[in-house]
Design an enzyme around this catalytic site. Structure first.
Site, short mmCIF file in Angstrom:
data_model
loop_
_atom_site.label_atom_id
_atom_site.label_comp_id
_atom_site.label_asym_id
_atom_site.label_seq_id
_atom_site.Cartn_x
_atom_site.Cartn_y
_atom_site.Cartn_z
N GLU A 75 0.82 -1.20 0.00
CA GLU A 75 0.00 0.00 0.00
C GLU A 75 0.86 1.26 0.00
O GLU A 75 0.69 2.17 0.80
CB GLU A 75 -0.99 0.01 1.17
N TYR B 46 0.29 -7.05 -2.02
CA TYR B 46 -0.80 -6.34 -1.35
C TYR B 46 -2.06 -6.94 -1.97
O TYR B 46 -2.55 -6.50 -3.00
CB TYR B 46 -0.70 -4.83 -1.60
N ASP C 167 0.95 -7.68 3.02
CA ASP C 167 -0.42 -7.60 3.51
C ASP C 167 -1.24 -8.58 2.67
O ASP C 167 -1.53 -8.32 1.51
CB ASP C 167 -0.94 -6.17 3.37
N ASN D 270 -4.30 -9.61 3.41
CA ASN D 270 -5.72 -9.29 3.53
C ASN D 270 -6.58 -10.50 3.82
O ASN D 270 -7.67 -10.68 3.26
CB ASN D 270 -6.21 -8.56 2.27
N ASP E 178 -1.49 2.28 10.01
CA ASP E 178 -2.42 1.53 10.86
C ASP E 178 -2.04 0.05 10.94
O ASP E 178 -2.76 -0.75 11.53
CB ASP E 178 -3.87 1.71 10.40
#
Length: 341
Positions: A108, A182, A221, A223, A328
């Site tokens: 990201e 990602y 990441d 997800n 985050d």
């Protein structure tokens, strides 16, 4: 003035954050976690730590330092930075200089062009960027001190190469591959779950084919929260929240342990952090909303997934859970025998 249209990033944040309000979360929390969500501190929770044992700081430490790496090891950091520009404003430079990883896998990045950062260039002579066709969206970067043999930014067989941009980079080294991803988010209301399934359909055979040639280190990441202990509120989110649906968790499970109908020669993979911390409910993502960080209400979305035959080469795998506020997400770090690459 009319309300501003929410950015794609904000929408994706809300996908995970939506289930993080304390009223909704109480159904799945222990007594200790409920006390924390109501603003109190359970008896066994130290000040500065949430009920699940992770720090509650809202900004990164002023002075960042880490233990020296194990002798003869190669350090890789995987970090969703939630935007190259804002991450630098919040202290990203202090993190990567202190970590001094041999390879930095960023997800990201949200860059529109390859960044020109002198400090990065000085540390990492080999820099590769996969940039989304959509402005300031998605993005993967791999920064390396070691020169790879080859670089790929595609997902073979995927029918829409444009949607793959900003999602994947594969580096080939002498003894192993590193895949930084990602992965597609299933979206609010699971509106993009079909796109996620399409990604999975092509990624699963891709990683298996690479594994037949050389061991694979897959990170970034991803997800997905693979099991109930990988998110704070599993009951409410099952088959409703992006990242925790049967389609997503089954695909992940099938990569780790190939099903009976998998092609011959399909090898097993290991989720390294979970393998080394089988019962720990620690997370890599905490929404900025609902005081999720302070309440320990997060998701474990960032992983290192390795070909099983690399497992014994791993020397360390840890969540840098004090490094929060730059993004985050928290960075995830792996140390592996330098001869593995």
């Amino acid at each position: 003035m009319p309300p501003r249209r929410a950015s794609k990033r904000k929408v994706e944040d809300e996908d995970f954050a939506e289930a993080s309000s304390s009223k909704k979360l109480k159904t799945d929390l222990t007594e200790s976690q409920q006390a924390e969500s109501e603003g109190g501190h359970p008896a066994d929770t130290a000040p500065g730590f949430s009920a699940n044992g992770q720090p509650t700081n809202k900004t990164p430490p002023q002075n960042i330092s880490f233990p020296e790496r194990s002798p003869g090891s190669f350090r890789i950091s995987a970090y969703n930075i939630c935007g190259w520009a804002p991450a630098h404003k919040r202290g990203f430079k202090a993190y990567y200089e202190a970590e001094n990883a041999d390879i930095l896998v960023l997800s990201e990045t949200k860059v529109n062009d390859a960044p020109l950062e002198p400090a990065i260039s000085a540390l990492y002579p080999y820099r590769y960027w996969s940039i989304s066709g959509t402005k300031t969206y998605a993005g993967v970067g791999i920064l390396s001190k070691k020169e790879p043999l080859s670089v790929s930014k595609t997902l073979p067989g995927h029918p829409n190469p444009e949607t793959v941009k900003g999602r994947i980079i594969t580096l080939e080294f002498e003894h192993a591959y590193i895949i930084g991803t990602y992965v597609v988010n299933a979206g609010q209301g699971l509106k993009t779950l079909d796109k996620k399934k399409q990604w999975q359909e092509h990624f699963e055979p891709y990683i298996r084919e690479l594994d037949k040639k050389k061991p694979v280190i897959w990170c970034g990441d991803l997800n997905v929260a693979p099991t109930a202990i990988d998110l704070a509120n599993p009951k409410q989110n099952w088959n409703k929240g992006p990242g925790y649906t049967e389609a997503e968790t089954t695909s992940y499970k099938n990569i780790l342990n190939p099903p009976e109908d998998a092609p011959d020669g399909s090898g097993k993979f290991v989720d390294v952090w979970r393998d080394r911390h089988p019962d720990t409910r620690h997370y890599t993502y905490f929404s900025y909303r609902f005081n999720a960080r302070q309440k320990g209400l997060g998701w474990r979305l960032d992983m290192f997934v390795l070909s099983e035959r690399l497992k014994e080469s791993v020397k360390m795998c840890e969540i840098r859970d004090e490094i929060w506020g730059i993004s985050d997400h928290c960075p995830l770090v792996l140390e592996i025998d330098e001869n593995a690459l």
